[in-house]
Design an enzyme around this catalytic site. Structure first.
Site, PDB file in Angstrom:
ATOM      1  N   CYS A  36     -10.417   9.885   7.083  1.00 43.05           N
ATOM      2  CA  CYS A  36     -10.467   8.965   8.229  1.00 43.05           C
ATOM      3  C   CYS A  36     -11.462   9.290   9.336  1.00 43.05           C
ATOM      4  O   CYS A  36     -12.045   8.362   9.901  1.00 43.05           O
ATOM      5  CB  CYS A  36      -9.077   8.822   8.813  1.00 43.05           C
ATOM      6  SG  CYS A  36      -7.979   7.993   7.644  1.00 43.05           S
ATOM      7  N   GLY A  53       0.861  -1.200   0.000  1.00 46.54           N
ATOM      8  CA  GLY A  53       0.000   0.000   0.000  1.00 46.54           C
ATOM      9  C   GLY A  53       0.884   1.234   0.000  1.00 46.54           C
ATOM     10  O   GLY A  53       1.530   1.541   1.004  1.00 46.54           O
TER      11      GLY A  53
END
Ligand code: NAD
Ligand code: UGA
Length: 457
Positions: free
Chosen positions: A272, A8
């Site tokens: 987030c 990632g």
């Protein structure tokens, strides 16, 4: 030499691994991703994300002990330690849709690790995950019949975008959770040793796995809660002629409260806060704690109200209609110093203004490309203009939606001269000099402070 792999290469994987590579020249760090374009960008001079100081750190280590690649399987087989920082968005289908974390990318990665491993490894959860995910990971990874053993460690990331490098270089704390078994503790120590190269020991906290996983969600929930709390009070200020900056200062000087994260705004954004609180809400419901779940959900509801109410106030101030009116939005990024537009309040305001048939022009120094992608479904209705002066030309109103410092420095007299009058400024970040703007001729609408207008009641 330890072979460290990060799966990632996004906002977390890229910057965190670059800083680890900088401080640990004795280790080899490979960062892999399925996204070929992103990896090509990490290998180029045009990095895929904008982050102050990032380029210098990447250039200091790239080609020495920091490498970017799409060859995931090959690097898995060679790795001793694998950090996983793939995305964990909110699930949009099936059970828990709209709240639970979508763990499909995470689980796919776990299966890919097991398929390509010939040696035992430490697997580190860098992504933000629901508490007890490590248990599922251990089960998947250790269900192999090749005698391989995987220690799963939780090492959540606390960096904020725009200050990622500074946050990594001088973290308030690094959190590392592991099993309380001899093997688990050895794995924890291996991760501690990496950070100890530059982080003082007293800033490295070790806990059990579940405390570490849960602390990450709770840290974000507490931060977002502070913003929703101050925004809630900003609304009360607007009704009572109290001033939110004065109230925040008075409250924040209590050392038990502290001054940070009390800046009232058009609303918090970012990839987030919303997703992690929704995840917390889901977990509370799942564990049969509906009152706790409702408590945290209110932080999100307050934020949604804040963004919607900002637009309602704009429309009300502009004589109850913005249809056909050019409105310049200063900022698309969810905060300053990033090109990231995920969940940006600016885009929410943009969409609401389009619903009101306004003619929207968005400007931003770094985030227009991402804004274009996010607004693809309404792209024909939005003008993207890198120059704020050109964006404001012929506009009825400006809305400041990202706290870019460059917007404070603009020549507002010349901007005013080129706008339609009466001209409005809605300062969704309270960064401008409101008195000066009012003296120029603007009708000024801050957050949580009395407006300064030229209209008689
Ligand atoms: P991101 O979307 O920027 O990056 C994730 C990357 O993972 C993408 O490039 C994607 O292509 C890649 N990926 C997905 N599946 C893959 C697979 N199977 N193999 C290889 N690569 C794969 O996300 P991000 O912002 O870096 O966030 C990653 C995690 O870190 C999330 O859990 C997030 O909650 C958490 N986090 C983010 C931040 C932040 O500031 N963005 C801060 C702390 C924690
Ligand atoms: C946040 C946390 O700060 C990080 O610790 C965490 O690692 C990260 O989420 C994550 O898990 O992704 P980030 O979202 O990058 O970081 O940025 P913040 O600085 O927290 O800002 C979030 C939003 O809140 C922005 O829209 C910002 O403008 C807004 N904000 C922040 C306010 O409106 N008022 C404030 O006082 C502070």
């Amino acid at each position: 030499m330890t072979n460290i792999l990060c799966i990632g290469a996004g906002y977390v994987g890229g910057p965190t691994m670059a800083v680890i590579a900088k401080h640990c020249p004795q280790h080899r760090i490979d960062v892999v991703d399925i996204d070929e374009k992103k990896i090509a960008a990490w290998q180029s001079d045009n990095l895929p994300i904008y982050e102050p100081g990032l380029k210098e750190v990447v250039l200091s280590a790239r080609g020495r002990n920091l490498f970017f690649s799409t060859d995931i399987n090959e690097h898995i087989s060679q790795a001793d330690i694998i950090f996983v920082s793939v995305n964990t968005p909110t699930k949009n289908f099936g059970r828990g849709a709209g709240k639970a974390a979508d763990l499909q990318f995470w689980e796919k990665t776990a299966r890919q690790i097991i398929e390509n491993s010939t040696t035992s490894k430490i697997v580190v959860e860098k992504s933000t995950l629901p508490v007890r995910t490590a248990e599922a990971m251990e089960r998947i990874l250790n269900s192999n019949n090749r005698g391989l053993f995987f220690d799963v460690i939780s090492n959540p990331e606390f960096l904020a975008e725009g200050t990622a490098i500074e946050d990594m270089e001088n973290p308030d704390r690094v959190l590392i959770g592991g099993r309380e078994t001899p093997s688990g503790q050895r794995a924890v120590q291996a991760i501690v040793d990496i950070y100890a190269k530059w982080v003082p020991q007293e800033c490295i906290i070790t806990t059990n796995l579940w405390s570490s996983e849960l602390s990450k969600l709770v840290a974000n929930a507490f931060l977002a809660q502070r913003i929703s709390s101050i925004n809630a009070i900003a609304n009360l200020c607007e009704k009572t002629e109290a001033d939110i900056s004065e109230v925040a200062h008075a409250v924040g000087t209590d050392s038990r409260v502290g001054p940070d994260f009390l800046r009232a705004s058009v609303g918090f954004g970012g990839s987030c806060f919303k997703k992690d609180i929704l995840n917390l809400v889901y977990l509370c419901d799942h564990f049969g704690l509906p009152e706790v779940s409702v408590y945290w959900e209110q932080v999100i509801k307050m934020n949604e109200y804040q963004m919607a109410n900002f637009v309602s106030k704009m429309v009300a101030a502009m004589f109850n209609t913005v249809a056909g009116k050019r409105i310049a939005l200063f900022g698309a990024a969810f905060k300053a110093n990033t090109s990231d537009t995920r969940e940006s309040a600016a885009l929410s305001v943009c969409r609401s203004l389009l619903d009101e048939h306004a003619q929207v022009v968005i400007t931003d120094p770094y985030a227009l490309e991402n804004a274009r992608a996010d607004l693809i479904d309404v792209i024909e209705q939005v003008i993207f203009e890198p120059d704020p002066y050109a964006a404001a030309q012929g506009a009825h109103a400006i809305a400041v939606l990202t706290e870019w410092p460059q917007y404070v420095e603009l020549d507002y007299q010349s901007i005013y001269d080129e706008m339609i009058h009466p001209s409005f400024i809605f300062d969704g970040r309270n960064i401008l000099n409101h008195k000066k703007l009012h003296n120029i001729g603007f009708n000024v609408y801050p957050i949580g402070k009395p407006p300064k207008t030229h209209f008689t009641r």
